[in-house]
Design a protein around this motif. Sequence first.
Motif, short mmCIF file in Angstrom:
data_model
loop_
_atom_site.label_atom_id
_atom_site.label_comp_id
_atom_site.label_asym_id
_atom_site.label_seq_id
_atom_site.Cartn_x
_atom_site.Cartn_y
_atom_site.Cartn_z
N HIS A 35 -4.12 8.60 8.08
CA HIS A 35 -2.81 9.11 7.66
C HIS A 35 -2.53 10.38 8.43
O HIS A 35 -3.24 11.37 8.29
N TYR A 65 -4.28 7.01 -1.99
CA TYR A 65 -3.95 5.85 -1.18
C TYR A 65 -4.28 4.64 -2.03
O TYR A 65 -5.45 4.37 -2.29
N ARG A 81 1.13 6.07 9.29
CA ARG A 81 -0.19 5.54 8.98
C ARG A 81 -0.65 4.70 10.16
O ARG A 81 0.09 3.81 10.62
N GLU A 99 7.22 3.84 3.98
CA GLU A 99 6.04 4.32 4.70
C GLU A 99 5.83 3.49 5.94
O GLU A 99 5.96 2.26 5.92
N ARG A 137 -7.59 11.32 -1.46
CA ARG A 137 -7.72 12.30 -0.38
C ARG A 137 -7.91 13.65 -1.06
O ARG A 137 -7.01 14.17 -1.71
N GLU A 195 0.85 -1.18 0.00
CA GLU A 195 0.00 0.00 0.00
C GLU A 195 0.89 1.23 0.00
O GLU A 195 2.01 1.21 0.51
N GLY A 217 -4.08 13.54 -2.19
CA GLY A 217 -3.41 12.29 -1.84
C GLY A 217 -4.10 11.09 -2.47
O GLY A 217 -5.31 11.03 -2.56
N TYR A 222 0.67 5.67 0.19
CA TYR A 222 -0.06 6.94 0.23
C TYR A 222 0.84 7.98 -0.38
O TYR A 222 1.90 8.29 0.15
N ASP A 249 -5.89 12.19 6.33
CA ASP A 249 -6.91 11.38 5.67
C ASP A 249 -7.40 10.29 6.61
O ASP A 249 -6.66 9.79 7.43
#
Lengths: 384, 100, 172, 165, 377
Positions: D87, A331, D98, D39, A346, A316, A329, A318, D69
């Motif tokens: 997020h 995701y 996250r 991330e 987003r 995943e 954004g 973002y 988000d």
Amino acid sequence: MILNMGPHHPSTHGVLRLILEIDGENIVRIMPDIGYLHTGIEKTCEAKFYQQVVPLTDRIDYLCPLTNNLCYVLAVEKLLGLEIPPKAQWMRVMLNELTRINSHLVWLGTHALDIGAMTVFLYCFREREDILRLFEMVSGQRMMTSYFRIGGLALEPPLGFFERVQDFAKRFPSKVDEYENLLTGNPIWGMRTKGVARITAEDAILLGASGPTLRGSGVDFDLRRDIPYSGYENFKFKVPVSQDGDVFARYMCRVQEMRESIAMVQQAVDGMPEGPIKAVAPKVILPDREMMKTQMEALIYHFKIITEGFAVPAGEVYQAVESPRGEMGYYVVSDGTAKPYRIHMRSACLANLQALPSMCEGRLLADVVAAIGSIDIVLGEIDR
Amino acid sequence: MVPISYYLVLSGILFACGVTGFLIKRNIISIFMSIELMLNGVNLSFVAFAAQWHALSGQIFVFFVMVVAAAEAAVGLAIIIAVYRTRETLNIDQVDLLKL
Amino acid sequence: MTHLIIFLFFGALCLAGAVNLLVQRHPINSALSLVVVMGSLAVEYLLLGAEFVAAVQVIVYAGAVMVLFVFVIMLLNAGEEVRTKGSRVAMLFGIPGMLVGSALVGWVLIERTGSQTVAAGALPGAPRTIGWLLFHNFLLPFEVTSILVLIAIMGAVVLASHPDTDSGKKKS
Amino acid sequence: MPLQPAITDLEQLKNHPAVAKLMAWNPAAVEGAKFDRDEMSIYLERSCIRDACVLLREDADCPFNYLADVTCVDWFPSEPRFEVVYHLLSISRKERVRLKVRLEGSSPALDSVTAVWPAANYFEREVFDLFGVRFSGHPYLRRLLMPEDWEGHPLRKDYPVEGYR
Amino acid sequence: MQERGRDDLTSVGGPVLSAVEGTRALLRNNALNITTFIIVSLIKTVLALFVLLTAVAYTVWLERKVVGHMQNRWGPTRVGPFGLLQPLADGVKFLFKEDLTPPHVYKPLYIAAPMIAVIFALTSIAVIPVGNSITLGSLHIPLQITDVNIGLLIILGVTSLGVYGVALAGWSSNSKYSLLGGLRASAQMISYEISLGLSLVGVLMLTGSFSLRDIVDTQGGTFWGFIPRWNIFYGGQFIAFFIYLISAYAETNRIPFDLPEAETELVAGYHTEYSAMKFAMFFMAEYANMITVAAVASLLFLGGWHGPVVGPPILRALLPVFWFVLRIFGFLFVYIWVRGTLPRFRYDQLMAFGWKFLLPLAIANLLVTALVVALRA
């Protein structure tokens, strides 16, 4: 009295509906009601191959399609772990900044029109036309460009393109002066915008505002500079910040941003590197037409990409970019197949719109119009 | 050639209408308008008398009446707005208490 | 002859307006009837030679005071009035008062008809003369009235402004 | 740049400020963590999401003060079915993290973070609208995008879709 | 009998001001008979109305054209050369459009409102002189429907009644946007009428007459050799002129004071619910008011029809009309120019501007003028 402003009202920029509770002309309460433009793009994406999603991202924010393209493409490239050649990156930055100018021009025009200055609107659209012609030249489309592809660009920029960009970049700053002449020093414009729809830095952060709405309140944060992507670290630019947090501050931010953007376009034209426009990833990127006709392998890859897409490793990502409206954004969740498992966008406007009630309650009806203009909403992006 | 008394009769009837309205109307604004009607009736008689006696003072008087009526309208309507804000009604029967 | 016809026509219009004011239940209709009354009165003033007063009647009464009325009716969104029984005192004194007044008018009508007539424009109420009178013979009342108006405006602003919000920005 | 394999070992990730902070606060709250493609994801226990958010927002040296988000992923046949994803962004440190909360498929619900960030208001409404995840403590949990009288939650994987697929 | 007839003749005019004054003037001059008078008056009225309505239509065309060129557009080009037949096409379109009446309106007033607006807008032309008189054979015809000695007051009165059209349209439409527009309009018009009236008083003091013809007559000639004796220069009514200009914009609901119909706030304000001919009437009223305001400004401040006059008698009679029209055109051009330039005020700012700035300024100007007049006398 309850006043229904929208969904078809001249100044709600699309199909926003505001339920206003007013006392005379004073706003007591604002309830935004959205969803009139909900197209279910997030759901549609789940049924498409990765490369088929690119045109869908155009349709979200029809004023800055390339920014959305970029954001999605970057997210997928991150999932795939692709390396993008410098020329593609510079092209992306250049076109993105042109898109930003394009979007800001529409914003400035409609915002001024909301406040009653009609001429600015037509002046802005004059320059916007130039930018759209550039887009048409490079991608064949004026608005829904879909020019960025996963792994690079769709096409080589045509001959003479950079000269025309150069020409536009030369002309544009004087045009910005023209808009500013009409508005910035105008006392009526000042009366309508200064001190109106104020929002503090703390509130802006808490409400999730981003982009010029955040920077207009004095928060010095710009994704292009602070979390650079797509080679923005190679560019020199200032991030305009205003302290007042009112409509005028946001206006100044955006106008300054236009000047910075055109400077970046100039930098991009000046320093445009030579080289390929696509990454080396035959399983992901469609081969050139010539190669397809001469090489068996290329033909096979082409066939496979078109018919069954390309598998993306599970994971995943973002990815956020600084769109003209704020933090855009994507995701993207992959389950290892050729179709995205989940894509969430987003939207900067959705968060910015949340700030509207706290900006306008207790003020006058006319201020709502100014405030809507100043947060620059695009309903396509809000509703998706 | 119109006898001066015709004007007076007209003014009298207007005044009577004003009084009637003042008595039978139940809406504050209508009552206020009835008062204006009475003032107008009186004005007419002033002008008529001025014409009869060839004296302009009558017209000057009308001028004063108008000015005062304008002032009165401004204050009166302001009061009506204030009353409406607190009582949410314009019916005179429901505004008969000095204090809520 | 024409003079009489015109007088009668506008007199009738005036009366119709006055009666309509009484009959109509919606305040805005009453207000418009009153405008008609005022307009026809302005014509009557013209017949009496009072040009200036006629003009002022239109400007001040029809153009300002009644607009203010209409404005307030719109602002408060006043609906149809509810007819209720009037007060006993009003009935007790008002009706006899009305009757006496009407009787008086009738008496004047019968007794005094034709005693004196007035021709159209008999007494030219030239603005210049009126102005001269206002600023010489009636200077004191004029000044007093102007102070009254000033006070009235201030009073109206204070009364109409919201007690809690800043306001006071619109007089009307 | 070839892909690095994801790091899922909590021990290796202890140095990340957010993980360290959460572990110091309540080790039971952190169900796991993943560092993938630069991330950072932290899996949190369902009941402590709001407190964890307050903690991260109020952090002195790395305040994740910006909620970028809130969204959700539906892993339909498998359980726990829903993953609510937050997020967070630290404006001063220019860093993202996250947070994830796993929810069961039957009547999914968790605490709302609207009290921590008013920004969560629309995001949570959207998740409720499209996934049917309920946020307790939300001031106005109504459908956001779909009509008020819509049946079902369209972004769920078991939502019937007609036509080309 | 002759006496009697003449007496009655005088009284014909009573209500219709024009007739009284016009008859008197005519009787004084030429002792015409009533038939000639009526015919001349009728012709003048019809002519004035025709010219006014055409002017209204072409003001719209002018506005579209001028604003268009200011904004990098062409304006109307398709219908006729330079789009000159555009007003005609628009008129035909308005006529044949379906006249919708929404079901929730208060019908009598809804229908009456546009008529009130247009009637009062067209009435004031009756007292506006457009030039000196012309002589046709034995007839001596002043270029004005009627010269009343309270002409200016009549214009003020009639324009102050114009607000009813707007206010009633707003109220009777039974729509919230219309109501807000109507409220804004009535408050704005009442407020700015005071400044407007006060700005004219200075001129009246200098002239000592309400008659527009008298006012223009005092502005003939030049002073210091070359500067025309217009009130704006000679009378020192420069400030008054600008107060008048601003108030006039507000009175006619034009940008930057077009709040009653601000389309980005109130959709279309008081005429949101109107269509076809009823809408066209509001449109006509607005532009007719603009022309009236421009005419009054020219008469009071800019010297009316004074200007160089040469040539044969007929040219001598018509040139002043040309100069007058030129001034009106100039004033209208400023209207359009401002529209292309300025944004719109907010409601409270508009009120504050009117009451806190314009009104004190008008009063100050009045005091200074009064002082000057007193010292000169």
